[in-house]
Design an enzyme around this catalytic site. Structure first.
Site, PDB file in Angstrom:
ATOM      1  N   GLU A  43      -5.542  -3.933   0.660  1.00 24.72           N
ATOM      2  CA  GLU A  43      -4.268  -3.392   1.143  1.00 24.72           C
ATOM      3  C   GLU A  43      -3.184  -4.108   0.612  1.00 24.72           C
ATOM      4  O   GLU A  43      -3.277  -5.162   0.592  1.00 24.72           O
ATOM      5  CB  GLU A  43      -4.384  -2.804   2.698  1.00 24.72           C
ATOM      6  CG  GLU A  43      -4.981  -1.774   3.153  1.00 24.72           C
ATOM      7  CD  GLU A  43      -4.773  -1.308   4.580  1.00 24.72           C
ATOM      8  OE1 GLU A  43      -3.723  -1.511   4.997  1.00 24.72           O
ATOM      9  OE2 GLU A  43      -5.920  -1.100   5.179  1.00 24.72           O
TER      10      GLU A  43
HETATM   11  C1  BG6 Z   1      -2.860  -1.567   7.836  1.00 25.74           C
HETATM   12  C2  BG6 Z   1      -3.943  -0.847   8.344  1.00 25.74           C
HETATM   13  O1  BG6 Z   1      -2.508  -2.323   9.115  1.00 25.74           O
HETATM   14  O2  BG6 Z   1      -1.549  -1.125   7.486  1.00 25.74           O
HETATM   15  C3  BG6 Z   1      -3.615   0.913   7.981  1.00 25.74           C
HETATM   16  O3  BG6 Z   1      -5.118  -1.042   7.820  1.00 25.74           O
HETATM   17  C4  BG6 Z   1      -2.121   0.929   8.123  1.00 25.74           C
HETATM   18  O4  BG6 Z   1      -4.432   1.682   8.620  1.00 25.74           O
HETATM   19  C5  BG6 Z   1      -1.477   0.327   7.015  1.00 25.74           C
HETATM   20  O5  BG6 Z   1      -1.675   2.464   7.740  1.00 25.74           O
HETATM   21  C6  BG6 Z   1       0.077   0.248   7.100  1.00 25.74           C
HETATM   22  O6  BG6 Z   1       0.317   0.142   8.357  1.00 25.74           O
HETATM   23  P1  BG6 Z   1       1.445   1.499   9.043  1.00 25.74           P
HETATM   24  O7  BG6 Z   1       1.537   1.027  10.486  1.00 25.74           O
HETATM   25  O8  BG6 Z   1       2.771   1.248   8.228  1.00 25.74           O
HETATM   26  O9  BG6 Z   1       0.607   2.578   8.653  1.00 25.74           O
END
Ligand code: BG6
Length: 473
Positions: A371
């Site tokens: 991510e």
């Molecule tokens: C991470 C998670 O914390 O970041 C995701 O693995 C999440 O599930 C992503 O969506 C972005 O965070 P947020 O709180 O903006 O959705």
């Protein structure tokens, strides 16, 4: 270190993007799926529910075709535990198995490598009722779930991720709605770190089972790693930085890789009367199980200074990437050198390189980015376009830093930013968008759910086609 020339990306680099089951699939109770924690939790006010999400369950073919059009080499998605095992243990749901068979086959049809997250914030509700991760049996539940996945998909899936952002569940889970703690808890820290211990054991059992059942597959943890910086060169700030890195980052990976509790964290838990209880066999499995790579999510870095212990618990947490202090150990402060996203997260591409260098230095395992990305209020224009130059800038600046890290000698397997397609955020609804593909829906109005290619879609397509050599607009 300034490189005169940067090394190219490896030729089999896994360019792709990520999603998670509950954030995209919808069909939350369809075709035999049991409810999960995400279907029963109290939603943050003003945010969409997860019964439809972006309807990936019914539109996965169209979505994978769009990913193939971008040239994806990989797609990282998670499997909903309660879709496959509606009660979490016991009876398997054939329709659930079939859905992921189809999803995997659809990826493979286009030469897209499926990267599967086994757990992404969605404990089956039936297991929530049995105490969720607080129950010492949870590591066995997870192992049996892992066995079902390896048996059914192991012939085609090479890359497995155990638990998404275990560190964020531990540090902010109850606040952002990714983890529940029993109401009658008297020592919250102890309870949460006992859950964390069960997750570490669950992960170790899954890694061991994977190696036994699927000798050619690779498996690794997927925490959210944000390198902590000291706010100054005051020696006390350096101690705070070390505390922060241990508590936020190293605890999770030291256990996964070396099979031992980080000593600073153990001392912190002792001080809070919160050391976890080991069940018979835990120490052995934690020691023996090993990951093949480290997957990690990176959004930004984290700056801290010495804490005098006076921080209010109320300002202890905001969310995954904003304020997070640990009174007496470190105080979170803003980094004046960094800009922020519209949602208040600092933007630090160079910190990404520093994080990759630190991870590789410490663990000497290949890294897979699972991510990275920018949440923003995207807008669909009347002629069906989404102009998201801020996303292109964010991603470009981070990809450049991967090249820097590769040139530093860090072994990189792939880059899978968040997210392949718009989805429901953990606690800020659909209005906070991350995708290359726009989905036409609002918080409470499902509209057409039609897919649109954002400007970043075309840009990323070119990046992948040139294996990261052309990052221009
Ligand atoms: C991470 C998670 O914390 O970041 C995701 O693995 C999440 O599930 C992503 O969506 C972005 O965070 P947020 O709180 O903006 O959705």
């Amino acid at each position: 270190m300034i490189h005169q020339t940067l090394k190219p990306f490896p030729k089999d680099f896994l360019w792709g993007a990520s999603t998670s089951a509950y954030q995209v699939e919808g069909a939350s109770l369809e075709d035999g799926k049991g409810p999960s924690f995400q279907d029963t939790k109290k939603l943050p006010p003003g945010t969409a529910d997860l019964t439809v999400s972006v309807d990936h369950y019914h539109r996965y073919k169209e979505d994978i075709a769009l990913m193939a059009e971008m040239g994806f080499k990989a797609y990282r998605f998670s499997i909903s535990w309660s879709r496959v095992l509606p009660d979490g243990i016991g009876k398997v749901n054939p329709k659930g198995i079939e859905f992921y068979n189809n999803l995997i086959d659809e990826c493979l049809k286009y030469g897209i490598e499926p990267i599967i997250t086994m757990f992404h914030f969605d404990m089956p509700a039936a297991l929530e009722e049995k105490g969720s991760w607080s129950n010492a049996s949870s590591s066995e539940w997870f192992k049996e779930f892992a066995r079902v996945l390896f048996e059914n998909y192991g012939d085609r899936v090479k890359y497995w991720l155990t638990i998404n952002e275990q560190n964020m569940m531990t540090l902010v889970g109850p606040l952002i709605g990714t983890l529940r703690v029993p109401e009658a808890t008297t020592n919250l820290t102890k309870e949460i770190y006992q859950q964390n211990h069960h997750q570490l054991v669950a992960q170790a059992k899954a890694m061991q089972l994977c190696h036994e059942m699927l000798p050619k597959a690779k498996i690794g943890p997927a925490p959210n790693i944000a390198l902590a910086y000291p706010n100054s060169n005051r020696p006390e700030d350096i101690i705070a930085e070390q505390n922060a890195n241990a508590i936020r980052n190293w605890l999770y990976l030291d256990m996964a890789v070396y099979g031992r509790y980080n000593n600073l964290v153990w001392a912190y838990l002792e001080a809070k009367d919160a050391t976890p209880t080991f069940a018979p066999g835990d120490a052995e499995v934690l020691k023996v199980a090993k990951p093949d790579f480290i997957a990690f999510n990176y959004y930004t870095s984290f700056t801290v200074e010495a804490s005098d212990g006076s921080e209010q618990i109320a300002d202890k947490f905001a969310d995954q990437q904003s304020a997070m202090s640990e009174p007496g150990y470190y105080r979170s402060v803003q980094n004046q050198n960094l800009k922020k996203t519209e949602f208040g997260w600092e933007i630090d591409p160079v910190g990404f390189r520093a994080t990759m260098r630190a991870l590789y230095d410490r663990y000497q395992l290949p890294l897979l980015v699972t991510e990275n990305g920018i949440g923003a209020y995207d807008e669909l224009t009347a002629d069906g376009k989404v102009h998201d130059p801020y996303r292109i800038v964010y991603l470009r600046e981070h990809i450049v830093q991967i090249k820097e890290a590769i040139s530093d000698g860090v072994e990189m397997l792939g880059y899978n930013p968040w997210s392949a397609i718009d989805l429901i955020s953990t606690h800020e609804g659909i209005k906070k968008r991350y995708g290359f593909i726009y989905v036409d829906r609002d918080e409470f109005d499902l509209k057409t759910l039609k897919r649109y290619r954002k400007d970043s879609f075309y840009w990323y397509k070119k990046v992948i086609a040139t294996n990261g050599e052309n990052l221009s607009d």
